[in-house]
Design an enzyme around this catalytic site. Sequence first.
Site, PDB file in Angstrom:
ATOM      1  N   LYS A 147       0.845  -1.198   0.000  1.00  0.00           N
ATOM      2  CA  LYS A 147       0.000   0.000   0.000  1.00  0.00           C
ATOM      3  C   LYS A 147       0.880   1.247   0.000  1.00  0.00           C
ATOM      4  CE  LYS A 147      -4.045  -1.819   2.451  1.00  0.00           C
ATOM      5  NZ  LYS A 147      -5.025  -1.662   1.355  1.00  0.00           N
TER       6      LYS A 147
ATOM      7  N   ARG B  63     -10.869 -11.108   0.698  1.00  0.00           N
ATOM      8  CA  ARG B  63     -11.773 -12.052   0.023  1.00  0.00           C
ATOM      9  C   ARG B  63     -11.212 -13.469   0.054  1.00  0.00           C
ATOM     10  NH1 ARG B  63     -11.451  -8.536  -5.383  1.00  0.00           N
ATOM     11  NH2 ARG B  63     -11.467  -6.955  -3.748  1.00  0.00           N
TER      12      ARG B  63
HETATM   13  N1  BES Z   1      -8.548  -3.652   3.711  1.00  0.00           N
HETATM   14  C1  BES Z   1      -8.542  -3.187   2.394  1.00  0.00           C
HETATM   15  C2  BES Z   1      -9.762  -2.331   2.058  1.00  0.00           C
HETATM   16  C3  BES Z   1      -9.896  -1.008   2.755  1.00  0.00           C
HETATM   17  C4  BES Z   1      -9.365   0.135   2.194  1.00  0.00           C
HETATM   18  C5  BES Z   1     -10.603  -0.912   3.929  1.00  0.00           C
HETATM   19  C6  BES Z   1      -9.528   1.353   2.826  1.00  0.00           C
HETATM   20  C7  BES Z   1     -10.766   0.316   4.556  1.00  0.00           C
HETATM   21  C8  BES Z   1     -10.230   1.446   3.998  1.00  0.00           C
HETATM   22  C9  BES Z   1      -8.539  -4.355   1.414  1.00  0.00           C
HETATM   23  O1  BES Z   1      -7.838  -5.489   1.808  1.00  0.00           O
HETATM   24  C10 BES Z   1      -7.872  -3.887   0.155  1.00  0.00           C
HETATM   25  O2  BES Z   1      -6.723  -3.579   0.211  1.00  0.00           O
HETATM   26  N2  BES Z   1      -8.635  -3.814  -0.925  1.00  0.00           N
HETATM   27  C11 BES Z   1      -8.134  -3.345  -2.177  1.00  0.00           C
HETATM   28  C12 BES Z   1      -8.702  -4.245  -3.244  1.00  0.00           C
HETATM   29  C13 BES Z   1      -8.053  -4.069  -4.593  1.00  0.00           C
HETATM   30  C14 BES Z   1      -6.622  -4.539  -4.563  1.00  0.00           C
HETATM   31  C15 BES Z   1      -8.847  -4.831  -5.608  1.00  0.00           C
HETATM   32  C16 BES Z   1      -8.544  -1.906  -2.360  1.00  0.00           C
HETATM   33  O3  BES Z   1      -9.625  -1.532  -1.911  1.00  0.00           O
HETATM   34  O4  BES Z   1      -7.773  -1.152  -2.927  1.00  0.00           O
HETATM   35 MN    MN Z   2      -5.787  -5.425   1.271  1.00  0.00          MN
END
Ligand code: BES
Ligand code: MN
Length: 476
Positions: free
Chosen positions: A255, A329
């Site tokens: 991230k 997921r």
């Molecule tokens: N935990 C995150 C989602 C999230 C983001 C929750 C911001 C709360 C605030 C999740 O695991 C994630 O990283 N999702 C990605 C999915 C993408 C790679 C398809 C996202 O939302 O960017």
């Molecule tokens: Mn994630």
Amino acid sequence: MLKITFSPKNLTEISEKYCRLVLTEDSTNWHRLVETADGRLEYRMGAGKWSDITPRTFRTLIRSVVQAAKSHQIEKLAIDFATMSFPKLQTYGEKWLASTIVENLLLANYEFKTYKTKKDKKKVFAEVVFFGEISNEAKSGFKRGEIIGQTINQGREIANTPACDLTPKHLGEISEKMAKEAKFSVQVLGEKELKKLKMGALLAVGQGTKVETKMIVAEYWGAGKSAGKNISEDKKPIVLIGKGITFDSGGLNVKPSGFMHDMHLDMSGGASVLSAIASVAKLGLKKNVVALIPAAENAISDDAMRAGDIVTAMNGKTIEILHTDAEGRMILADALTYSERYNPKVILDVATLTGAALVALGQQASAIMTKDNDLSRKLCELGEESGDLVWPLPLWDEYKASLKSHRADISNIATNFSRFAGSIEGGTFLSFFAPKDVPWAHIDIAPRMDSIPSDKLAKGATGEPVRLLVRFVEES
Ligand code: BES
Ligand code: MN
Ligand code: ZN
């Protein structure tokens, strides 16, 4: 912790140490702290036109009372319960009213102070007494609200705890402690057992760290334990599944900075299903509930899962990992497969799954996805009633095509890397793992992971959607 009491006395018989709360029909930003002729403090607060007060504004009003008490350093507050009835709230009944008041007093009073080394010199808001005549129905509402409010705050404390101190193992230990206190059972499965169960998706997510991956299995058999294939409908358990990523670095698809620091909250779904089953147990509901929390840390190391890796999930499907940050997921997939053994009446999964849910809804409501229209309607209604707002997104079969992997059965993000309909993509992925013919809804709580100022809650975990889950169990 805020003490909630009631007293059949009238105000003059109540100690002068209690400041009286008086609601007026002034606008909601109007307030005065005055000393009355009999030497008692009175906090007068505008509530807006009484005929305009709705469940939504009422909850905010109650939370404002707490904010006001804190800023004026009021230690004890006396509230005439009879003055808390407003025309539009009448249809909900006195139990709802009393429970709503107490829940929101407790939620608004909670702050995460565990890591503050300096003691606050401010006087703490310590007690609310409801005086006057109080019906038994209202009393049972007070009790309900107290149980739910306190248990939600326990969950918020767990969620707010940084990942250095809250590992999957620790989450398991806390679950065991809560189970003892609330009288339900907990079993924590470790990596050895998860391997035996062939939970390849869950294990892949957690493989990048020495912190052990766990699966927390909590059971509450309030309607009597049942097993086997031919169990009666009313004994089939409601299965709640909560995402328990104790820290989400994104994995090798790391991230960016600014998007990682609050990812200790990525187990908020897990904390909420734990709070929900604990609340149900403490309320002694005659319902069967199972809570499953797949718990892992999505870390970075030479052992971490890679983009392009292919793993086999518990149901035998192979998953091509196109993005290591789409880990939620994957862990939920194996929990969904595991839930099958319970012969569930209905399955709800709760997860901080996608940033895209915030793009769709802002931070006002969680997204729900289900093919069951009755379930969707019910969740929206109970959300409105409880305060944990949810809003539907479609889960049409047409969305499935984007996940068709070239190299495996399914990919964990769209094969063309499109960011369109990101939340639905997450829900669609899960639909491949949800047991067939069981009503199932996915609740993406990413929008409600962190509070916003209009919530009138402390910064950090909101504790949603526990109130909704408890209402759902009550109504099922
Ligand atoms: N935990 C995150 C989602 C999230 C983001 C929750 C911001 C709360 C605030 C999740 O695991 C994630 O990283 N999702 C990605 C999915 C993408 C790679 C398809 C996202 O939302 O960017
Ligand atoms: Mn994630
Ligand atoms: Zn995540």
